[in-house]
Design an enzyme around this catalytic site. Structure first.
Site, PDB file in Angstrom:
ATOM      1  N   THR A 180      49.064 -27.079 -35.846  1.00  0.00           N
ATOM      2  CA  THR A 180      48.009 -26.275 -35.233  1.00  0.00           C
ATOM      3  C   THR A 180      48.123 -24.830 -35.699  1.00  0.00           C
ATOM      4  O   THR A 180      49.159 -24.411 -36.215  1.00  0.00           O
ATOM      5  CB  THR A 180      48.100 -26.337 -33.697  1.00  0.00           C
ATOM      6  OG1 THR A 180      49.363 -25.801 -33.285  1.00  0.00           O
ATOM      7  CG2 THR A 180      47.993 -27.776 -33.198  1.00  0.00           C
ATOM      8  N   GLU A 326      44.166 -31.701 -33.626  1.00  0.00           N
ATOM      9  CA  GLU A 326      44.613 -32.939 -32.994  1.00  0.00           C
ATOM     10  C   GLU A 326      43.652 -34.107 -33.179  1.00  0.00           C
ATOM     11  O   GLU A 326      43.968 -35.240 -32.798  1.00  0.00           O
ATOM     12  CB  GLU A 326      44.808 -32.703 -31.486  1.00  0.00           C
ATOM     13  CG  GLU A 326      45.957 -31.779 -31.137  1.00  0.00           C
ATOM     14  CD  GLU A 326      45.587 -30.309 -31.087  1.00  0.00           C
ATOM     15  OE1 GLU A 326      46.361 -29.521 -30.520  1.00  0.00           O
ATOM     16  OE2 GLU A 326      44.523 -29.949 -31.635  1.00  0.00           O
ATOM     17  N   LYS A 436      36.540 -16.413 -15.206  1.00  0.00           N
ATOM     18  CA  LYS A 436      36.253 -16.792 -13.823  1.00  0.00           C
ATOM     19  C   LYS A 436      36.079 -15.524 -13.000  1.00  0.00           C
ATOM     20  O   LYS A 436      37.025 -14.791 -12.737  1.00  0.00           O
ATOM     21  CB  LYS A 436      37.372 -17.652 -13.241  1.00  0.00           C
ATOM     22  CG  LYS A 436      36.965 -18.339 -11.935  1.00  0.00           C
ATOM     23  CD  LYS A 436      37.893 -19.479 -11.571  1.00  0.00           C
ATOM     24  CE  LYS A 436      37.311 -20.296 -10.430  1.00  0.00           C
ATOM     25  NZ  LYS A 436      38.150 -21.470 -10.092  1.00  0.00           N
ATOM     26  N   TRP A 441      32.141 -19.426 -13.126  1.00  0.00           N
ATOM     27  CA  TRP A 441      32.505 -19.389 -14.542  1.00  0.00           C
ATOM     28  C   TRP A 441      31.477 -18.620 -15.364  1.00  0.00           C
ATOM     29  O   TRP A 441      30.271 -18.758 -15.167  1.00  0.00           O
ATOM     30  CB  TRP A 441      32.622 -20.799 -15.107  1.00  0.00           C
ATOM     31  CG  TRP A 441      33.740 -21.618 -14.518  1.00  0.00           C
ATOM     32  CD1 TRP A 441      33.626 -22.740 -13.743  1.00  0.00           C
ATOM     33  CD2 TRP A 441      35.147 -21.400 -14.682  1.00  0.00           C
ATOM     34  NE1 TRP A 441      34.867 -23.213 -13.407  1.00  0.00           N
ATOM     35  CE2 TRP A 441      35.820 -22.418 -13.967  1.00  0.00           C
ATOM     36  CE3 TRP A 441      35.893 -20.429 -15.353  1.00  0.00           C
ATOM     37  CZ2 TRP A 441      37.206 -22.507 -13.913  1.00  0.00           C
ATOM     38  CZ3 TRP A 441      37.282 -20.517 -15.305  1.00  0.00           C
ATOM     39  CH2 TRP A 441      37.921 -21.539 -14.591  1.00  0.00           C
TER      40      TRP A 441
END
Length: 541
Positions: A180, A326, A436, A441
């Site tokens: 990654t 992934e 948040k 959100w």
């Protein structure tokens, strides 16, 4: 039916059997290099024989530290098809990250571009498993280097047989090892099996944006990260002409290649296409882009304004792709279904900016914080979970982070998204980037896209900053387009006409550039660190 393993050698077999005369083109220091799939096969066999001669055993990790070019392509086939594992090392990782991934993978040999020799020279004493380095150069000799056991690539191939009997083995064996890009902590290792890559590539060969042998494909996405979105395998399988941009390509280099090689499709992150757009705008009528069927943008959200500008000014369609390290990487493709292709005006570009449709062979869920599925109404947000034959099963040698990455057998992507009744996914943010505020959100991605639709804005990134009353509030970081002026007040007013009032950032700062990750994404982690250190505001004043 036969128990026939799904191995990458099947792709190689098809290239020289069906498309031996098709071209592979690379930009080099000396100009354009061309050869055919027949030549590719011969050199892959020579390289596999050379790996045998070096005594590299099956399953051993062989590193590549290189740009996009034909020699790197040869490694993509010779290493995994001869039952070794190719570790594609991200050339843009920091020093300590490079040392970590090479030692964690236990690479025994590393193939390195001449351009990147100094980086390897600097860290080689901290790489105990590496026995030797093989230098890939366009010179006719080994460049002067302090690398231990240094060999020259072409000399390694010289005299080797152009025939090789690639073995059969389990399709579940690892073909490529990637890591990654380390947005949090040290990079995590992901093993890509032959079976997973094989099936992943099949999904790119059919449908409205499928690849066939009439295509000319230029992957700008790096071969050193996430398999260049599997283009080295997909395009070879289709028999498409492949065009590789080479060492340190500029937007000008990319446009030149598109023009001269008659590229039909290309793949890159949004910052790449912003650079290409700048070249086209600065050189009206100089370049013929009529061959391009479409561009695919991935790695981060595609601004709808970017797609609209490409289409309206240059007749170039830009679509979005989505995936992760992934997931091999592609899991969603933003190609429109027939009904959406017939849309016009703003509605057309609204769908163009959607993350896309789930690829065949995969399953998905969107779940709330309690793990319950959310409604597919395009409004309710949930974390995206995936499973399928090319989705991560576990992180390489990392059981703790492997346990954290799954929920009831589903891979947790860490992305928050919505899905509408037509099946289109819209990623609204990373879990760590979602803001948040007062229990509600706010999507930093939506704010960024709205800001980048302003003609005076080149780039924009939005981060959450602490707030005593509301917990978090958005801070917008904006880069002005060269030669244009706009004030903070103008941009905030512009936003007020496009997003909910309570979404409007508490502040907006102008900076010279948005920091990028190793693969060209906006690095919000760096922006947050700059803010915490008091440097972000200072830099803006």
């Amino acid at each position: 039916m036969m128990d026939y393993p799904l191995l990458l050698k099947s792709i190689l077999y098809r290239t020289y059997t069906i498309f031996p005369e098709k071209e592979i083109v690379s930009r080099t220091a000396d100009g354009i290099f061309r050869y055919t799939y027949r030549d590719l096969h011969h050199r892959v066999c020579q390289l596999a024989n050379a790996l045998d001669q070096l005594g590299i055993e099956t399953g051993v990790k062989v590193g590549s530290f290189a740009w996009n070019h034909y020699r790197h392509l040869e490694l993509y086939y010779a290493v995994p098809c001869s039952q070794r594992v190719l570790h594609t090392i991200n050339i843009r990782l920091f020093r300590d990250q490079l040392i970590h991934v090479i030692n964690h993978a236990e690479d025994e040999y590393i193939f390195v571009d001449e351009d990147l020799i100094p980086t390897m020279e600097d860290i080689q004493d901290e790489l105990p498993t590496v026995k030797a380095f093989i230098v890939m150069t366009d010179k006719d000799h080994l460049p002067q280097t302090k690398l231990r056991g240094a060999l020259e690539y072409e000399s390694l191939l010289k005299g080797q047989s152009t025939q090789y009997e690639f073995p059969d083995f389990s399709e579940q064996e690892t073909a490529i090892l990637g890591y990654t890009s380390a947005t949090t902590g040290m990079p995590k290792g992901v093993e890509y099996s032959h079976r997973g890559l094989f099936l992943h590539c099949l999904t790119n060969l059919a449908g409205w944006i499928g690849t066939d042998e009439s295509d000319v494909v230029m992957p700008v996405v790096p071969m050193f990260h996430v398999n260049a979105w599997c283009r080295p395998y997909t395009d070879a399988w289709a028999g498409a002409k492949q065009v590789y941009p080479g060492v340190r390509p500029t937007p000008q280099d990319l446009v030149e290649l598109m023009h001269h090689e008659r590229v039909t499709m290309s793949f890159g992150v949004p910052t790449v296409w912003m650079g290409v757009l700048g070249v086209l705008r600065a050189n009206p009528n100089k370049y013929d882009m009529s061959s391009i069927r479409f561009l695919i943008s991935g790695g981060s959200a595609l601004p709808s304004s970017l797609a609209q500008t490409f289409e309206e000014e240059f007749g170039i369609m830009v679509y979005q792709g989505y995936g992760q390290t992934e997931t091999s990487p592609v899991t969603f493709s933003g190609y429109p279904k027939k009904a959406e292709r017939e849309l016009t005006g703003s509605e057309k570009y609204r769908y163009r900016a959607k993350t896309g449709l789930l690829l065949p062979c995969l399953e998905m869920r969107l779940v709330d914080e309690m793990g319950n599925d959310v409604a597919r109404d395009g409004k309710q947000m949930g974390e995206l979970l995936l499973r399928g034959p090319w989705i991560l099963g576990r992180y390489y040698k990392d059981e703790e982070r492997s346990r954290e990455a799954f929920l009831d057998g589903w891979f947790r992507t860490g992305d928050i998204a919505t899905i509408d009744e037509r099946g289109y996914l819209q990623v609204v943010d990373r879990t760590r980037d979602l803001i948040k505020s007062g229990g509600e959100w706010i999507s930093s991605v939506d704010l960024e896209n709205a800001l980048m639709s302003h003609p005076a804005v080149s780039e924009a990134a939005v981060i959450a900053i602490p707030h005593e009353k509301w917990q978090e509030r958005p801070l917008a970081c904006v880069v002005k387009r060269e030669g244009m002026e706009v004030s903070k007040e103008e941009l905030l007013q512009y936003l007020s006409e496009r997003v909910a009032k309570w979404w409007i950032p508490d502040d907006l700062v102008f900076i010279s550039e948005i920091p990028k990750t190793s693969v060209g994404k906006f690095s919000k982690k760096t922006l947050r660190e700059l803010f915490e250190a008091g440097q972000l505001i200072a830099a803006a004043n």
